[in-house]
Scaffold this motif. Structure first.
Motif, PDB file in Angstrom:
ATOM      1  N   VAL A  73       8.748  -0.802   5.415  1.00 54.35           N
ATOM      2  CA  VAL A  73       8.106   0.505   5.500  1.00 54.35           C
ATOM      3  C   VAL A  73       9.049   1.506   4.853  1.00 54.35           C
ATOM      4  CG1 VAL A  73       7.252   2.284   7.063  1.00 54.35           C
ATOM      5  CG2 VAL A  73       6.939  -0.118   7.638  1.00 54.35           C
ATOM      6  N   SER A  74       8.509   2.362   3.984  1.00 57.23           N
ATOM      7  CA  SER A  74       9.352   3.348   3.305  1.00 57.23           C
ATOM      8  C   SER A  74       8.706   4.725   3.383  1.00 57.23           C
ATOM      9  CB  SER A  74       9.583   2.940   1.855  1.00 57.23           C
ATOM     10  OG  SER A  74       8.365   2.747   1.195  1.00 57.23           O
ATOM     11  N   PHE A  75       9.544   5.727   3.237  1.00 59.70           N
ATOM     12  CA  PHE A  75       9.133   7.113   3.404  1.00 59.70           C
ATOM     13  C   PHE A  75       9.928   7.960   2.425  1.00 59.70           C
ATOM     14  CE2 PHE A  75       9.994  11.129   5.792  1.00 59.70           C
ATOM     15  CZ  PHE A  75       8.710  11.641   5.741  1.00 59.70           C
ATOM     16  N   SER A  76       9.254   8.815   1.669  1.00 58.70           N
ATOM     17  CA  SER A  76       9.890   9.694   0.700  1.00 58.70           C
ATOM     18  C   SER A  76       9.516  11.137   1.006  1.00 58.70           C
ATOM     19  CB  SER A  76       9.433   9.307  -0.713  1.00 58.70           C
ATOM     20  OG  SER A  76       9.920  10.200  -1.667  1.00 58.70           O
ATOM     21  N   PHE A  77      10.494  12.046   0.872  1.00 59.32           N
ATOM     22  CA  PHE A  77      10.254  13.450   1.208  1.00 59.32           C
ATOM     23  C   PHE A  77      11.051  14.331   0.257  1.00 59.32           C
ATOM     24  CE2 PHE A  77      13.480  11.434   3.741  1.00 59.32           C
ATOM     25  CZ  PHE A  77      14.576  12.274   3.632  1.00 59.32           C
ATOM     26  N   PRO A  78      10.552  15.521  -0.081  1.00 61.35           N
ATOM     27  CA  PRO A  78      11.255  16.392  -1.028  1.00 61.35           C
ATOM     28  C   PRO A  78      12.527  16.988  -0.422  1.00 61.35           C
ATOM     29  CG  PRO A  78       9.291  17.481  -0.196  1.00 61.35           C
ATOM     30  CD  PRO A  78       9.282  16.092   0.359  1.00 61.35           C
ATOM     31  N   ALA A  90       0.854  -1.186   0.000  1.00 58.65           N
ATOM     32  CA  ALA A  90       0.000   0.000   0.000  1.00 58.65           C
ATOM     33  C   ALA A  90       0.890   1.235   0.000  1.00 58.65           C
ATOM     34  CB  ALA A  90      -0.905   0.008   1.230  1.00 58.65           C
ATOM     35  N   GLY A  91       0.372   2.306  -0.551  1.00 53.58           N
ATOM     36  CA  GLY A  91       1.096   3.565  -0.572  1.00 53.58           C
ATOM     37  C   GLY A  91       0.143   4.725  -0.361  1.00 53.58           C
ATOM     38  N   TYR A  92       0.673   5.804   0.153  1.00 49.04           N
ATOM     39  CA  TYR A  92      -0.139   6.988   0.418  1.00 49.04           C
ATOM     40  C   TYR A  92       0.696   8.235   0.129  1.00 49.04           C
ATOM     41  CZ  TYR A  92      -2.848  10.483   2.909  1.00 49.04           C
ATOM     42  OH  TYR A  92      -3.562  11.606   3.221  1.00 49.04           O
ATOM     43  N   ASN A  93       0.095   9.186  -0.549  1.00 51.90           N
ATOM     44  CA  ASN A  93       0.733  10.458  -0.863  1.00 51.90           C
ATOM     45  C   ASN A  93      -0.136  11.564  -0.274  1.00 51.90           C
ATOM     46  OD1 ASN A  93       1.716  12.802  -1.988  1.00 51.90           O
ATOM     47  ND2 ASN A  93       2.020  11.935  -4.008  1.00 51.90           N
ATOM     48  N   ASP A  94       0.431  12.355   0.640  1.00 49.24           N
ATOM     49  CA  ASP A  94      -0.342  13.440   1.241  1.00 49.24           C
ATOM     50  C   ASP A  94      -0.062  14.793   0.584  1.00 49.24           C
ATOM     51  OD1 ASP A  94       2.096  14.248   2.229  1.00 49.24           O
ATOM     52  OD2 ASP A  94       1.570  14.063   4.336  1.00 49.24           O
ATOM     53  N   GLY A  95       0.558  14.760  -0.588  1.00 55.33           N
ATOM     54  CA  GLY A  95       0.856  15.995  -1.298  1.00 55.33           C
ATOM     55  C   GLY A  95       2.315  16.391  -1.199  1.00 55.33           C
ATOM     56  N   GLN A  96       2.930  16.152  -0.068  1.00 54.20           N
ATOM     57  CA  GLN A  96       4.338  16.475   0.112  1.00 54.20           C
ATOM     58  C   GLN A  96       5.162  15.230   0.420  1.00 54.20           C
ATOM     59  OE1 GLN A  96       5.087  19.420   3.121  1.00 54.20           O
ATOM     60  NE2 GLN A  96       7.209  19.679   2.515  1.00 54.20           N
ATOM     61  N   ARG A 108      17.174  -4.355   8.123  1.00 53.25           N
ATOM     62  CA  ARG A 108      17.994  -3.394   7.395  1.00 53.25           C
ATOM     63  C   ARG A 108      17.334  -2.028   7.446  1.00 53.25           C
ATOM     64  NH1 ARG A 108      16.488  -1.007   3.033  1.00 53.25           N
ATOM     65  NH2 ARG A 108      15.108  -2.638   2.373  1.00 53.25           N
ATOM     66  N   PHE A 109      18.149  -0.987   7.546  1.00 55.16           N
ATOM     67  CA  PHE A 109      17.695   0.389   7.474  1.00 55.16           C
ATOM     68  C   PHE A 109      18.420   1.046   6.314  1.00 55.16           C
ATOM     69  CE2 PHE A 109      18.344   4.888   8.512  1.00 55.16           C
ATOM     70  CZ  PHE A 109      17.024   5.290   8.577  1.00 55.16           C
ATOM     71  N   GLY A 110      17.700   1.728   5.441  1.00 56.40           N
ATOM     72  CA  GLY A 110      18.316   2.374   4.285  1.00 56.40           C
ATOM     73  C   GLY A 110      17.943   3.837   4.210  1.00 56.40           C
ATOM     74  N   LEU A 111      18.871   4.643   3.727  1.00 55.09           N
ATOM     75  CA  LEU A 111      18.678   6.078   3.581  1.00 55.09           C
ATOM     76  C   LEU A 111      19.358   6.495   2.296  1.00 55.09           C
ATOM     77  CD1 LEU A 111      17.567   8.532   5.178  1.00 55.09           C
ATOM     78  CD2 LEU A 111      19.847   8.800   6.125  1.00 55.09           C
ATOM     79  N   GLY A 112      18.683   7.307   1.486  1.00 51.02           N
ATOM     80  CA  GLY A 112      19.298   7.698   0.225  1.00 51.02           C
ATOM     81  C   GLY A 112      18.549   8.820  -0.464  1.00 51.02           C
ATOM     82  N   ILE A 113      18.909   9.019  -1.734  1.00 52.73           N
ATOM     83  CA  ILE A 113      18.305  10.042  -2.581  1.00 52.73           C
ATOM     84  C   ILE A 113      17.628   9.345  -3.754  1.00 52.73           C
ATOM     85  CG2 ILE A 113      18.757  12.008  -4.086  1.00 52.73           C
ATOM     86  CD1 ILE A 113      21.114  12.695  -2.283  1.00 52.73           C
ATOM     87  N   ALA A 114      16.391   9.722  -4.011  1.00 48.96           N
ATOM     88  CA  ALA A 114      15.626   9.143  -5.115  1.00 48.96           C
ATOM     89  C   ALA A 114      15.436  10.203  -6.204  1.00 48.96           C
ATOM     90  CB  ALA A 114      14.266   8.664  -4.624  1.00 48.96           C
ATOM     91  N   LEU A 115      15.419   9.769  -7.457  1.00 48.51           N
ATOM     92  CA  LEU A 115      15.218  10.685  -8.568  1.00 48.51           C
ATOM     93  C   LEU A 115      13.750  10.872  -8.920  1.00 48.51           C
ATOM     94  CD1 LEU A 115      18.143   9.504 -10.840  1.00 48.51           C
ATOM     95  CD2 LEU A 115      18.092  11.431  -9.268  1.00 48.51           C
ATOM     96  N   ASN A 116      12.894  10.041  -8.360  1.00 55.65           N
ATOM     97  CA  ASN A 116      11.452  10.180  -8.569  1.00 55.65           C
ATOM     98  C   ASN A 116      10.708   9.723  -7.322  1.00 55.65           C
ATOM     99  OD1 ASN A 116      11.927   7.485  -8.758  1.00 55.65           O
ATOM    100  ND2 ASN A 116      10.890   7.194 -10.696  1.00 55.65           N
ATOM    101  N   ASN A 117       9.422   9.971  -7.273  1.00 52.98           N
ATOM    102  CA  ASN A 117       8.599   9.597  -6.128  1.00 52.98           C
ATOM    103  C   ASN A 117       8.363   8.092  -6.098  1.00 52.98           C
ATOM    104  OD1 ASN A 117       8.474  12.304  -5.807  1.00 52.98           O
ATOM    105  ND2 ASN A 117       6.282  12.478  -6.084  1.00 52.98           N
ATOM    106  N   LEU A 118       7.870   7.597  -4.963  1.00 55.10           N
ATOM    107  CA  LEU A 118       7.503   6.186  -4.840  1.00 55.10           C
ATOM    108  C   LEU A 118       6.250   5.888  -5.656  1.00 55.10           C
ATOM    109  CD1 LEU A 118       7.969   5.740  -0.997  1.00 55.10           C
ATOM    110  CD2 LEU A 118       9.456   4.903  -2.802  1.00 55.10           C
ATOM    111  N   LEU A 119       5.299   6.792  -5.649  1.00 59.23           N
ATOM    112  CA  LEU A 119       4.025   6.566  -6.351  1.00 59.23           C
ATOM    113  C   LEU A 119       4.002   7.239  -7.688  1.00 59.23           C
ATOM    114  CD1 LEU A 119       1.600   7.058  -3.354  1.00 59.23           C
ATOM    115  CD2 LEU A 119       2.449   4.941  -4.282  1.00 59.23           C
TER     116      LEU A 119
END
Length: 82
Positions: free
Chosen positions: A38-43, A12-18, A71-82
């Motif tokens: 569990v994953s989390f993406s932020f601008p 499941a995924g959820y986008n609250d706008g930010q 495992r715990f991961g932290l990084g930079i993504a070039l696009n959103n999850l959704l």
């Protein structure tokens, strides 16, 4: 391998706008093993997004499919999850 990784996957995924939140669950019915992520993406800036994830369970990689790990991961993504 199915005894560790699971028979089904729920995601499941959820986008609250930010921010974007993601959840993935695998479970093997007969053995009770599986995994959760569990994953989390932020601008950050422009089109770059920060990404954090936590995984626990079996089957993160094919080499270690029968070893339970967290495992715990932290990084930079070039696009959103959704």
């Amino acid at each position: 391998m199915e005894d560790y990784v699971g028979n089904y996957e729920f995601s499941a995924g959820y986008n609250d706008g930010q921010f974007e939140y993601g959840f993935r669950l695998n479970h093997a019915i007969e053995t009770g093993r599986g995994s959760a992520e569990v994953s989390f993406s932020f601008p950050l800036w422009g089109k770059f997004y920060g990404y954090a994830s936590v995984f626990t369970g079996y089957g993160e990689s094919l080499i270690d499919y029968n070893h339970k790990q967290t495992r715990f991961g932290l990084g930079i993504a070039l696009n959103n999850l959704l």
